[in-house]
Scaffold this motif. Structure first.
Motif, PDB file in Angstrom:
ATOM      1  N   ARG A 141       8.159   9.557   6.913  1.00 23.11           N
ATOM      2  CA  ARG A 141       7.691   8.848   8.201  1.00 23.11           C
ATOM      3  C   ARG A 141       7.276   9.697   9.249  1.00 23.11           C
ATOM      4  NH1 ARG A 141      10.801   7.326  12.160  1.00 23.11           N
ATOM      5  NH2 ARG A 141      12.815   7.593  10.840  1.00 23.11           N
ATOM      6  N   LEU A 142       8.325  10.602   9.338  1.00 20.13           N
ATOM      7  CA  LEU A 142       8.092  11.412  10.457  1.00 20.13           C
ATOM      8  C   LEU A 142       6.745  12.284  10.153  1.00 20.13           C
ATOM      9  CD1 LEU A 142      11.968  12.684  10.789  1.00 20.13           C
ATOM     10  CD2 LEU A 142      10.556  11.053  12.443  1.00 20.13           C
ATOM     11  N   PHE A 143       6.586  12.790   9.143  1.00 18.02           N
ATOM     12  CA  PHE A 143       5.486  13.716   8.668  1.00 18.02           C
ATOM     13  C   PHE A 143       3.965  12.781   9.151  1.00 18.02           C
ATOM     14  CE2 PHE A 143       1.966  15.051   6.258  1.00 18.02           C
ATOM     15  CZ  PHE A 143       1.842  16.314   6.505  1.00 18.02           C
ATOM     16  N   ALA A 144       4.180  11.398   8.909  1.00 12.41           N
ATOM     17  CA  ALA A 144       3.006  10.563   9.085  1.00 12.41           C
ATOM     18  C   ALA A 144       2.845  10.353  10.680  1.00 12.41           C
ATOM     19  CB  ALA A 144       3.217   9.323   8.359  1.00 12.41           C
ATOM     20  N   GLU A 145       3.956  10.451  11.287  1.00 13.95           N
ATOM     21  CA  GLU A 145       3.746  10.253  12.815  1.00 13.95           C
ATOM     22  C   GLU A 145       3.350  11.487  13.477  1.00 13.95           C
ATOM     23  OE1 GLU A 145       7.653   8.799  13.797  1.00 13.95           O
ATOM     24  OE2 GLU A 145       7.523   6.663  12.903  1.00 13.95           O
ATOM     25  N   GLY A 146       3.040  12.635  12.908  1.00 15.39           N
ATOM     26  CA  GLY A 146       2.793  13.981  13.386  1.00 15.39           C
ATOM     27  C   GLY A 146       3.881  14.656  13.849  1.00 15.39           C
ATOM     28  N   LYS A 147       5.157  14.197  13.690  1.00 17.23           N
ATOM     29  CA  LYS A 147       6.392  15.050  14.340  1.00 17.23           C
ATOM     30  C   LYS A 147       6.857  16.219  13.475  1.00 17.23           C
ATOM     31  CE  LYS A 147       7.831  10.701  16.672  1.00 17.23           C
ATOM     32  NZ  LYS A 147       9.105   9.764  16.695  1.00 17.23           N
ATOM     33  N   ILE A 148       6.337  16.392  12.394  1.00 16.92           N
ATOM     34  CA  ILE A 148       6.925  17.531  11.398  1.00 16.92           C
ATOM     35  C   ILE A 148       5.440  18.473  10.831  1.00 16.92           C
ATOM     36  CG2 ILE A 148       7.832  18.237   8.994  1.00 16.92           C
ATOM     37  CD1 ILE A 148       9.507  15.803   9.032  1.00 16.92           C
TER      38      ILE A 148
END
Length: 296
Positions: free
Chosen positions: A27-34
């Motif tokens: 989820r965090l990767f999809a949000e561009g945070k990782i």
């Protein structure tokens, strides 16, 4: 060889922690945070907890680009792991290693690795170290089906067999090396059978069945720890996402995921726990604790 209810419960806890860590990372990767790439262990959760349930604290593991599950199962710190994924200085490698290079020498975790097949050689070094020092430590080398076509596989297993190094080589066969179905590039139905060419014993198990993995691992570990040399275990399993987070995996037939979801490892072990006398409320509490841990 019997496994206790407490051991099954311990494996179930780790499986739930892995699934929630990976789902959160996705989820965090999809949000561009990782930053960078993230390769998820979703679908393979029955393997690493069952393997590490058999290990001692001073045993070693080597991991892969799809290594979060191995790290968690061997006792890695989830806060340090997540900080590393975010590139923070408080992470395992001060934010410089990212998802594919987490290591914790104090826990015997000799590193996840972005180089396919690199763990083969590193595990030989760990096994040779244990043999020279006269300990009865064992190193478990986790690797995927695609890396069995690397030269490092054959060079290292030959060395390990000749020198009788205390190794268990564990093939996590999810059928795909990136986007290539493994049987398009190999001519053996069981990849572990390649071990026979080097006089190394092997076993093939259902990687969605944590109990089957545990039982095979106990045999392999007893062999390696008693000075008889390496042992190869192949677990046939599924990865729920593509090669990396965001890969649409259009190269897989729809039957792949249909069969995968019908054989979910967490659901299988949950049913075994209920059959052994655990209450549904216990399993629900484990799931809620894992979710709360990831929220934190």
């Amino acid at each position: 060889m019997a496994i206790s209810k407490e051991q099954m419960k311990d494996m179930y806890v780790k499986m739930r922690r892995i699934r929630d860590f990976e789902s959160t990372a996705a989820r965090l990767f999809a949000e561009g945070k990782i930053p960078g790439f993230v390769h998820l262990y979703l679908g393979e959760e029955a393997i690493a907890p069952a393997v590490c349930e058999c290990l001692r604290d001073d045993d070693f593991i080597t991991s892969t680009h799809r290594g979060h599950g191995h790290i968690i199962a061997k006792g890695g710190d989830l806060n340090l792991m997540m900080a590393e994924l975010f590139g923070r200085a408080t992470g395992y490698c001060k934010g410089k290693g990212g998802s594919m290079h987490i290591a914790d020498r104090d826990k015997g975790i000799l590193g996840a690795n972005g180089i396919v097949g690199a763990g083969h050689c590193i595990s030989c070094g760990a096994g040779l170290s244990a043999k020279i020092r006269g300990t009865d430590q064992v190193c478990v080398c986790f690797f995927g089906d695609g890396s069995t076509n690397q030269g490092t596989f054959h060079e290292s297993i030959n060395m390990a067999a000749a020198w009788k190094l205390p190794l268990v080589w564990f093939i996590e066969n999810n059928c795909y090396g990136v986007s290539t179905e493994i049987h398009r590039v190999t001519n053996t139905p069981d990849l572990a059978s390649r071990a026979a060419a080097y006089g190394v014993p092997y076993a093939v198990v259902d990687g969605t069945d944590a109990i089957a993995v545990y039982e095979a691992m106990k045999v392999a570990l007893d062999h390696a720890r008693s000075g008889k040399g390496p042992y190869v275990v192949e677990a046939k399993v599924y990865r729920y996402q593509g090669h990396y987070c965001g890969d649409p995996a259009v190269y897989r037939p729809k039957e792949y995921m249909e069969h995968a979801l019908a054989n979910d490892g967490i659901e299988k072990l949950g049913r075994r726990l209920l059959e052994s006398g655990a209450a549904q409320e216990e399993l629900d509490a484990i799931r809620q604790d894992a979710e709360a841990e990831m929220d934190e």
